[in-house]
Scaffold this motif. Structure first.
Motif, short mmCIF file in Angstrom:
data_model
loop_
_atom_site.label_atom_id
_atom_site.label_comp_id
_atom_site.label_asym_id
_atom_site.label_seq_id
_atom_site.Cartn_x
_atom_site.Cartn_y
_atom_site.Cartn_z
N LEU A 102 -1.40 51.01 -12.51
CA LEU A 102 -1.38 51.60 -11.17
C LEU A 102 -0.85 50.60 -10.14
CD1 LEU A 102 -4.81 53.51 -11.13
CD2 LEU A 102 -2.52 54.50 -11.32
N LEU A 137 0.55 58.83 -7.46
CA LEU A 137 0.30 57.49 -7.98
C LEU A 137 -0.43 56.64 -6.95
CD1 LEU A 137 0.76 55.23 -10.09
CD2 LEU A 137 2.95 54.79 -8.96
N SER A 181 2.55 51.24 -8.10
CA SER A 181 2.44 51.37 -6.64
C SER A 181 3.34 50.36 -5.94
CB SER A 181 0.99 51.17 -6.20
OG SER A 181 0.15 52.16 -6.75
N GLN A 188 -6.22 47.98 -11.90
CA GLN A 188 -5.60 48.69 -13.01
C GLN A 188 -4.12 48.30 -13.00
OE1 GLN A 188 -7.48 50.59 -15.11
NE2 GLN A 188 -9.25 49.94 -13.88
N TRP A 242 -4.01 57.87 -6.65
CA TRP A 242 -4.82 57.49 -7.81
C TRP A 242 -5.22 56.02 -7.73
CZ3 TRP A 242 -7.63 60.31 -10.65
CH2 TRP A 242 -7.27 61.61 -11.00
N ARG A 243 -4.31 55.18 -7.25
CA ARG A 243 -4.65 53.77 -7.06
C ARG A 243 -5.75 53.63 -6.03
NH1 ARG A 243 -3.52 50.06 -3.17
NH2 ARG A 243 -3.70 47.86 -3.81
#
Length: 464
Positions: free
Chosen positions: A39, A21, A43, A36, A24-25
């Motif tokens: 995200l 995660l 996070s 996003q 991806w952020r």
């Protein structure tokens, strides 16, 4: 069962999902400035759950400010992304299968938890350095970026500023390019007027271009700081180029000059060979009538080097490199160097050719190109064509193509060595007008590749 079936795929653990995660952020923020929401909220929950400050997710918070509030994190940022040194594994102790499975699960859990923490810290450093946005940059933003770049260098196991000062290799050039872009987007004069900020600038070709373009608008402290940055860059490049030039051959042996009769020049092999007729078999002794010495003097015919360089906006890299290169060749014995810079007007920089710093301060980057005005200055300098080399550095996108090429062909036919160069850069990339490229090829003087080492080789061959 004490574990999963052999061959079965390992299911991701909660720690694996958390780490993914965060990364991806990181990717989302690098490629899209828009947040996003999913995200970001996910996070934030991860960061708070593992005991890290939420400021790690604030793009406006510098690493410095986070470390000031949480000093214990400084040690974690240091060497964060440095290659791990291999450590010898301890001898395994006999244990039961159950103990082994339990220990492995515990160690794996601790490792995964550490990776989640590492992902949060790595993401902070990378985002602060590589996500710089767009638009105008303030002096404070540049200062913050420089600080964050220093933390990135520390996390890679380097000293702050060490990578940005590198001319090649690793991510040094990328960091230098980002800093140059920030400088281009900001009010440079504001930075130069602050000695503290100016001292933290890393000299680069992009920065030097900005300084040379704006030098007429600078004064006082700002001008002094600009000159200091230009001199630092000139000295760094000169050191590299001087090494290349010093590898030059120094001319053919001059046998018209008697060899110097010192022991280090004694030619033992030749001395023995020439005196073999004096060998006494009875005494087993060689009588030497004459000693032979090696010739060390070199022929150094006086040569004239005329460097003509396009100083239009597209050729700033070449202007800097050629100015420095000309000054180095001007220091060689019996080499008479002349330097001409041009755009729509030509400037004879020969009086300052020994000092590239002073030469660059007299250039005026920008404008169009009209090589005929430079040729008008260069042609009268060709007194002895056979001992003259004319180096013309340009992309050859000229206003008067036919007249300029005809004058260049006339220089070539006169017996002078004419070397057209597409550009002289560190990367070797060059864009040359195809019309000129084809005609130079037909003339027998093809355009050199833009890499500076090739020009150095050509000049060494002719001048030494």
């Amino acid at each position: 069962m004490t574990g999963q079936e052999p061959g079965a795929e390992a299911l991701p653990t909660p720690e694996d999902n958390r780490r993914q995660l965060l990364y991806w952020r990181l990717l989302a923020r690098l490629f899209d400035p828009e947040e996003q929401a999913t995200l970001e909220s996910g996070s934030l929950a991860v960061v708070e759950d593992i005991g890290l400050p939420s400021a790690l997710l604030d793009p406006q918070a510098s690493v410095d400010s986070i470390v000031q509030r949480h000093p214990e994190l400084a040690a974690e940022f240091d060497g964060l992304m440095a290659p791990a040194e291999p450590t010898p594994e301890p001898e395994p102790e006999p244990e039961s299968d159950a103990d082994s499975a339990s220990a492995g699960a515990g160690d794996g859990g601790r490792d995964r938890a550490a990776e989640v923490r590492r992902a949060a810290l790595v993401s902070k450093v990378l985002l602060n350095v590589f996500s710089t946005g767009s638009g105008t940059v303030t002096a404070g933003q540049l200062s913050r970026w420089q600080s964050d770049a220093g933390w990135l260098e520390r996390s890679l196991g380097c000293k702050p500023g060490e990578l940005r000062g590198a001319r090649a290799g690793g991510i040094g050039p990328e960091l230098g390019a980002i800093e140059a872009d920030l400088v281009k987007r900001m009010r440079l004069r504001e930075v130069l007027a602050d000695p503290r900020l100016a001292a933290r600038l890393t000299p680069s070709m992009s920065l030097i271009e900005q300084l040379l373009r704006d030098k007429s608008n600078l004064s006082g402290v700002a001008l002094a700081n600009a000159k200091a940055l230009i001199r630092r860059f000139v000295d760094e490049v000169a050191e590299v180029l001087r090494t290349q030039v010093e590898k030059a051959t120094v001319g053919a042996l001059d046998r018209s000059i008697p060899p110097k009769r010192v022991f280090r020049n004694l030619d033992l092999d030749r001395t023995i060979w020439k005196n073999l007729t004096n060998w006494s078999p009875e005494e087993e002794r060689l009588y030497v009538d004459r000693l032979y010495y090696r010739h060390t003097a070199r022929k150094t015919t006086p040569q004239r080097l005329i460097v003509v360089v396009d100083q239009s906006g597209s050729m700033v890299d070449s202007m800097v490199n050629c100015t420095i290169l000309a000054s180095i060749f001007a220091g060689l014995p019996k080499v008479d160097v002349h330097l001409i810079a041009y755009d729509t007007q030509a400037l004879d920089l020969t009086p300052w050719v020994h000092d590239p710093f002073e030469t660059l301060l007299r250039t005026n980057l920008g404008g169009g190109t009209d090589g005929t005005v430079a040729m008008a200055l260069a042609q009268p300098k060709i007194a002895e064509p056979r001992n003259t080399v004319v180096v013309w550095i340009s992309d050859f996108y000229e206003w008067q193509t036919e007249p300029l090429f005809e004058s260049m062909a006339a220089v070539h036919r006169s017996g002078a060595k004419f070397i057209p160069v597409g550009s002289v850069t560190s990367s070797g990339r060059a864009s040359v007008n195809p019309w000129f490229r084809e005609r130079f090829k037909d003339l027998g003087t093809p355009v050199l590749s833009g890499h500076i080492s090739k020009l150095v080789h050509e000049l060494k061959t002719f001048l030494t």
